[in-house]
Motif scaffolding. Structure first.
Motif, PDB file in Angstrom:
ATOM      1  N   ILE A 287      -6.827  23.272  12.152  1.00 14.39           N
ATOM      2  CA  ILE A 287      -6.185  22.257  11.310  1.00 14.39           C
ATOM      3  C   ILE A 287      -7.066  21.976  10.098  1.00 14.39           C
ATOM      4  N   ILE A 288      -6.472  22.058   8.907  1.00 15.35           N
ATOM      5  CA  ILE A 288      -7.202  21.799   7.659  1.00 15.35           C
ATOM      6  C   ILE A 288      -7.128  20.317   7.332  1.00 15.35           C
ATOM      7  N   VAL A 289      -5.924  19.761   7.341  1.00 13.89           N
ATOM      8  CA  VAL A 289      -5.742  18.306   7.205  1.00 13.89           C
ATOM      9  C   VAL A 289      -4.705  17.887   8.238  1.00 13.89           C
ATOM     10  N   ARG A 290      -4.843  16.668   8.715  1.00 15.00           N
ATOM     11  CA  ARG A 290      -3.954  16.185   9.782  1.00 15.00           C
ATOM     12  C   ARG A 290      -3.116  15.013   9.282  1.00 15.00           C
ATOM     13  N   GLN A 291      -1.853  15.002   9.659  1.00 15.58           N
ATOM     14  CA  GLN A 291      -0.947  13.922   9.293  1.00 15.58           C
ATOM     15  C   GLN A 291      -1.506  12.586   9.778  1.00 15.58           C
ATOM     16  N   GLY A 292      -1.568  11.616   8.856  1.00 16.49           N
ATOM     17  CA  GLY A 292      -2.077  10.294   9.193  1.00 16.49           C
ATOM     18  C   GLY A 292      -3.530  10.068   8.840  1.00 16.49           C
ATOM     19  N   ASP A 293      -4.301  11.142   8.620  1.00 18.20           N
ATOM     20  CA  ASP A 293      -5.709  10.989   8.254  1.00 18.20           C
ATOM     21  C   ASP A 293      -5.843  10.563   6.791  1.00 18.20           C
ATOM     22  N   ALA A 294      -7.002  10.028   6.452  1.00 21.56           N
ATOM     23  CA  ALA A 294      -7.263   9.635   5.067  1.00 21.56           C
ATOM     24  C   ALA A 294      -7.381  10.871   4.186  1.00 21.56           C
ATOM     25  N   ALA A 295      -6.874  10.787   2.964  1.00 21.69           N
ATOM     26  CA  ALA A 295      -6.912  11.914   2.026  1.00 21.69           C
ATOM     27  C   ALA A 295      -8.251  11.922   1.298  1.00 21.69           C
ATOM     28  N   LYS A 296      -8.964  13.053   1.382  1.00 18.12           N
ATOM     29  CA  LYS A 296     -10.280  13.152   0.760  1.00 18.12           C
ATOM     30  C   LYS A 296     -10.394  14.289  -0.242  1.00 18.12           C
ATOM     31  N   HIS A 297      -9.553  15.333  -0.093  1.00 11.84           N
ATOM     32  CA  HIS A 297      -9.702  16.518  -0.930  1.00 11.84           C
ATOM     33  C   HIS A 297      -8.338  17.060  -1.351  1.00 11.84           C
ATOM     34  N   PHE A 298      -8.375  17.894  -2.391  1.00  4.36           N
ATOM     35  CA  PHE A 298      -7.206  18.629  -2.867  1.00  4.36           C
ATOM     36  C   PHE A 298      -7.489  20.111  -2.649  1.00  4.36           C
TER      37      PHE A 298
ATOM     38  N   GLU B 218      -1.988  16.590  -2.647  1.00  3.96           N
ATOM     39  CA  GLU B 218      -1.916  15.718  -3.808  1.00  3.96           C
ATOM     40  C   GLU B 218      -1.272  14.371  -3.493  1.00  3.96           C
ATOM     41  N   ILE B 219      -0.373  14.316  -2.492  1.00  2.00           N
ATOM     42  CA  ILE B 219       0.364  13.072  -2.242  1.00  2.00           C
ATOM     43  C   ILE B 219      -0.584  11.954  -1.810  1.00  2.00           C
ATOM     44  N   GLY B 220      -1.447  12.239  -0.847  1.00  2.00           N
ATOM     45  CA  GLY B 220      -2.373  11.214  -0.375  1.00  2.00           C
ATOM     46  C   GLY B 220      -3.352  10.773  -1.443  1.00  2.00           C
ATOM     47  N   LEU B 221      -3.824  11.717  -2.289  1.00  2.00           N
ATOM     48  CA  LEU B 221      -4.792  11.375  -3.323  1.00  2.00           C
ATOM     49  C   LEU B 221      -4.147  10.565  -4.444  1.00  2.00           C
ATOM     50  N   LEU B 222      -2.914  10.899  -4.807  1.00  4.15           N
ATOM     51  CA  LEU B 222      -2.245  10.161  -5.886  1.00  4.15           C
ATOM     52  C   LEU B 222      -1.812   8.776  -5.436  1.00  4.15           C
ATOM     53  N   GLY B 223      -1.341   8.687  -4.185  1.00  5.67           N
ATOM     54  CA  GLY B 223      -0.826   7.415  -3.702  1.00  5.67           C
ATOM     55  C   GLY B 223      -1.839   6.558  -2.991  1.00  5.67           C
ATOM     56  N   GLY B 224      -2.988   7.142  -2.683  1.00  5.37           N
ATOM     57  CA  GLY B 224      -4.014   6.372  -1.997  1.00  5.37           C
ATOM     58  C   GLY B 224      -3.699   6.094  -0.536  1.00  5.37           C
ATOM     59  N   GLY B 225      -2.729   6.809   0.016  1.00  8.16           N
ATOM     60  CA  GLY B 225      -2.360   6.600   1.409  1.00  8.16           C
ATOM     61  C   GLY B 225      -2.844   7.732   2.290  1.00  8.16           C
ATOM     62  N   PRO B 226      -2.388   7.743   3.541  1.00 11.87           N
ATOM     63  CA  PRO B 226      -2.807   8.808   4.464  1.00 11.87           C
ATOM     64  C   PRO B 226      -2.068  10.112   4.197  1.00 11.87           C
ATOM     65  N   ARG B 227      -2.511  11.167   4.853  1.00 14.78           N
ATOM     66  CA  ARG B 227      -1.831  12.454   4.760  1.00 14.78           C
ATOM     67  C   ARG B 227      -0.421  12.324   5.342  1.00 14.78           C
ATOM     68  N   THR B 228       0.559  12.882   4.626  1.00 14.47           N
ATOM     69  CA  THR B 228       1.942  12.799   5.080  1.00 14.47           C
ATOM     70  C   THR B 228       2.350  13.988   5.942  1.00 14.47           C
ATOM     71  N   ALA B 229       1.506  15.022   6.028  1.00 20.25           N
ATOM     72  CA  ALA B 229       1.837  16.207   6.822  1.00 20.25           C
ATOM     73  C   ALA B 229       0.551  16.826   7.343  1.00 20.25           C
ATOM     74  N   THR B 230       0.710  17.661   8.352  1.00 19.22           N
ATOM     75  CA  THR B 230      -0.410  18.422   8.900  1.00 19.22           C
ATOM     76  C   THR B 230      -0.387  19.823   8.317  1.00 19.22           C
ATOM     77  N   CYS B 231      -1.525  20.294   7.848  1.00 22.99           N
ATOM     78  CA  CYS B 231      -1.641  21.641   7.293  1.00 22.99           C
ATOM     79  C   CYS B 231      -2.564  22.452   8.199  1.00 22.99           C
ATOM     80  N   THR B 232      -2.041  23.551   8.707  1.00 21.40           N
ATOM     81  CA  THR B 232      -2.741  24.354   9.703  1.00 21.40           C
ATOM     82  C   THR B 232      -2.888  25.786   9.214  1.00 21.40           C
ATOM     83  N   ALA B 233      -4.072  26.375   9.416  1.00 21.21           N
ATOM     84  CA  ALA B 233      -4.286  27.781   9.061  1.00 21.21           C
ATOM     85  C   ALA B 233      -3.467  28.648   9.997  1.00 21.21           C
ATOM     86  N   LEU B 234      -2.570  29.434   9.418  1.00 19.03           N
ATOM     87  CA  LEU B 234      -1.726  30.297  10.235  1.00 19.03           C
ATOM     88  C   LEU B 234      -2.455  31.580  10.600  1.00 19.03           C
ATOM     89  N   ASP B 235      -3.322  32.043   9.713  1.00 15.43           N
ATOM     90  CA  ASP B 235      -4.149  33.217   9.968  1.00 15.43           C
ATOM     91  C   ASP B 235      -5.523  32.925   9.388  1.00 15.43           C
TER      92      ASP B 235
END
Length: 732
Positions: free
Chosen positions: A443-454, A486-503
């Motif tokens: 998992i690269i970023v997890r839904q609900g976590d604080a946004a720290k990077h783009f 970009e959504i979490g960084l622009l809005g200052g909220g948590p991550r809206t989705a989970t991004c996972t390395a597929l390979d």
């Protein structure tokens, strides 16, 4: 035995098994016996590592109250040591029985090379079965590393891997975790080995006395050699600066997995669309990388007048046929250290360039054709070696340097809203972005976590998903050049989705501070990113509304929610005449885009035509990133599709087809001339957008076929009855 007459060291006189010996002061009892040809068994001790005395197999009798571990016991003047008394042998046998009770015999090492040290000692002691019960707590196997197989149940906690990692290689990745019965080794903070900071140097594997850490063999782990390919021994490879710092033992274990190849000018090194399992690193010479497939997409136009007419498919470029949602990038991402220009898909590769990385690591089709433009000398390597090379600091630094110098700017500018960034800020980003690698499933970023990077993707595929009460919805598969965060960084909220390395994924990570500075200095960048974020938020709200209107678990489990249009057949009216299927084939040059099978909803059949499914497997692995999803969840195939057919094979419903076209291409046998060749392009159902009504619907003689909006259609139907009366099942 007489003492030495001259020595620069203080010598100590002692007795081992009744034999007087002289050894330097500070020598361990184990080394004193070894120096005098007396064997003492051990499992936790290696000559190049600090002794720790944890296995206790090397116990000896020094006349003290208890037996002592000889590897950590220093000699003393006039010490009398017995190494093989009945008491000592009985203690060693008990230790071996305790270790064998938890050992999966035969372990992987014993099966592969018949030299598991524990099983060898047990056999010498006459132990076939243990008197002690097996442990009930098992940690199992860890298969996350490409190079090294981990079997925690075969670990005897000898700590040899820890000392090899720390003392020999200074990587400090492996340590102990837990206490007592639950103690075991761990990588970093108990991460899977493949997701840890392990660089696969192989020292732990070489140090391990059992099958807990073994070399992972790969099918086809030897590259064929011939007149133009030279097999190299580990010693020869280590003389090349490219392999500086790589474990010689690892290279020896993977003998044949790397060769040096010579290509004459004009030779094809690899060809687009072909499957491969190796990567190339150029040592000398120049090569050209290109795409020969026409840079165009499939467009279907009407022929004769009237409604029921035959359609003609042709190839057109984006400038002739602009499609909504099509990307506007002017570069094509390929599996190399360069990108190709949309208008002229040709580039050069030279010394220090690596290409074929994703093909090698994930067995994807080749993304482009590479031809030697001069005499070329290159290393060809399989994934075991490539993986360890990419974790090697010197090799990694060279690859990153080439990428930052040649391609990083084009990747950043490849994002349309970044086109206005100044050269100075681009240079600042080139120096400050971090390149991060992620293993499959990580998992690269997890839904609900604080946004720290783009993040901007450099290699591999990232799955973007959202969690709902009924399950997980896959929003998109992102590939090279795509971005997220970009959504979490622009809005200052948590991550809206989970991004996972597929390979095997590598991303450019831009810190939140640099991202904020970028959108502040360049309003157009902020405006573009806010537009994308607003569109994605709107889609999120639409899905949330669907959750309120319709039982979302039914949609998620059946893959209907994201469809823009479904072909629904009323089975009470349908006579199975296949007029709809034939009409689809007749309308599209004989290539049908419809199969009359799929899900059943009461008396309705959801036929298999492209429905923009919940988990769009067609997008996985495209070597040039030409198939992707719009934010509306519709799939679009970009102009630079090379016709490799991977998307067609990945689609579980057979909804993507390869359409053949005759085009003129360079004749390799007659330079400067062209000849007609057949090229393929991927195409899927376009809902007959050029007609008033889809051909499949129009052709049905019984009014059984209908194209419907699933959100509206199922919402109305489900609203008329309780969820318990609804029965969805797969149509076998």
């Amino acid at each position: 035995m007489n003492p030495p007459t001259t020595t620069s060291l203080e010598m100590v006189r002692m007795t081992i098994n009744g034999r007087p010996v002289f050894v330097p002061a500070g020598t361990s009892v184990f080394d004193a016996a070894r120096l005098n040809g007396i064997f003492i068994p051990t499992l936790c001790h290696l000559q190049n590592e600090t002794p720790v005395g944890v296995c206790r197999l090397c116990v000896v009798d020094t006349g003290a109250r208890v037996l002592t571990a000889s590897c950590v016991r220093p000699v003393e003047p006039d010490m009398n040591v017995t190494t093989s008394s009945e008491k000592v042998l009985k203690a060693r046998k008990t230790i071996l029985e305790l270790l064998m009770a938890d050992h999966p015999s035969p372990c992987a090492r014993q099966e592969n090379s018949h030299d598991c040290e524990l099983e060898t000692h047990a056999r010498a002691a006459g132990i076939t079965t243990s008197r002690f019960p097996r442990r009930t707590l098992a940690r199992g196997k860890d298969d996350s590393s490409i190079a090294i197989a981990v079997d925690h149940d075969a670990c005897i906690l000898c700590d040899r891997c820890i000392r090899g990692c720390d003392e020999v290689k200074h990587n400090f990745v492996i340590g102990r975790m837990g206490k007592g019965y639950s103690a075991g080794i761990a990588f970093d903070l108990n991460e899977p080995m493949g997701e840890s900071t392990c660089i696969s140097c192989g020292e732990c594997m070489v140090s391990c006395p059992t099958g807990a850490l073994t070399n992972k063999s790969v099918v086809g782990a030897v590259i064929a050699v011939g007149p133009d390919a030279q097999g190299l021994e580990a010693a020869e490879l280590l003389q090349n600066p490219v392999f500086k710092g790589v474990s010689g033992t690892f290279l020896e274990l993977n003998r044949g997995a790397v060769v040096k190849r010579r290509f004459r000018k004009g030779d094809i090194i690899c060809r687009e669309g072909e499957y491969g399992s190796s990567a190339f690193y150029i040592l000398e010479g120049q090569a050209k990388v290109s795409i020969s497939s026409p840079i165009a997409h499939v467009k279907t136009d009407g022929g004769a007048k009237g409604f029921f007419k035959r359609l003609t498919s042709s190839l057109v470029a984006r400038d002739e046929d602009k499609r909504e949602g099509e990307t506007r990038e002017r570069t094509i991402p390929i599996d190399a250290s360069v990108d190709l220009a949309y208008g002229n898909p040709v580039a050069e590769l030279g010394p220090g360039d690596l290409f074929g990385e994703m093909t090698c690591m994930n067995f994807y089709p080749r993304s482009a054709t590479v031809r030697a433009d001069s005499e070329v000398i290159a290393f060809e390597m399989l994934r075991n070696v490539l993986d360890i090379m990419l974790k090697n600091k010197s090799f990694r630094a060279q690859v990153e340097l080439n990428y930052r110098r040649r391609t990083l700017e084009s990747h950043i500018r490849g994002v349309p809203m970044f086109a206005d960034l100044s050269p100075e800020f681009i240079q600042y980003l080139e120096e400050n972005v971090a390149l991060k690698r992620f293993a499959p499933g990580q998992i690269i970023v997890r839904q609900g976590d604080a946004a720290k990077h783009f993040y901007i993707i450099r290699l591999g595929f990232v799955k973007v998903s959202e969690k709902y009460p009924g399950g997980e919805l896959v929003l998109a598969y992102l590939s090279r050049g795509d971005f997220f965060g970009e959504i979490g960084l622009l809005g200052g909220g948590p991550r809206t989705a989970t991004c996972t390395a597929l390979d095997h994924v590598e991303v450019l990570r831009i810190s939140g501070e640099d991202f904020s500075q970028m959108v502040e200095l360049f309003p157009s960048v902020r405006q573009g990113l806010e537009g994308i974020a607003a569109e994605r938020r709107a889609q999120n709200q639409q899905r949330i509304q669907m959750e309120r209107d319709v039982p979302i678990d039914q949609f998620l489990s059946q893959g209907l929610m994201e469809a823009q249009s479904l072909l629904v057949l009323d089975l009470q009216k349908c006579t199975r005449c296949d007029a709809c299927v034939n009409a689809c084939a007749d309308a599209h040059d004989g290539v049908t885009r419809l199969i009359r099978e799929g899900l059943r909803f009461e008396q309705y059949l959801v036929a298999t035509s492209c429905r923009q499914c919940r988990d769009p497997l067609c997008m996985i692995g495209c070597p040039v990133g030409s198939i992707r999803r719009r934010n509306s969840l519709e799939v679009i195939i970009e102009d630079w599709c090379i016709g490799c057919g991977l998307c067609s094979r990945n689609c579980p419903y057979g909804n993507i087809n390869l359409h053949p076209f005759e085009v003129m291409a360079d004749d390799p046998d007659r330079p400067g001339r062209k000849k007609a060749v057949i090229k393929q392009k991927a195409t899927s159902c376009d809902l007959c957008t050029n007609l008033k009504e889809p051909s499949c619907v129009y052709a049905c003689p019984h009014d059984a076929a209908h194209r419907v909006d699933p959100k509206k259609y199922f919402s109305e139907m489900l609203g008329q009855r309780t969820a318990n009366s609804v029965f969805l099942k797969w149509n076998a």
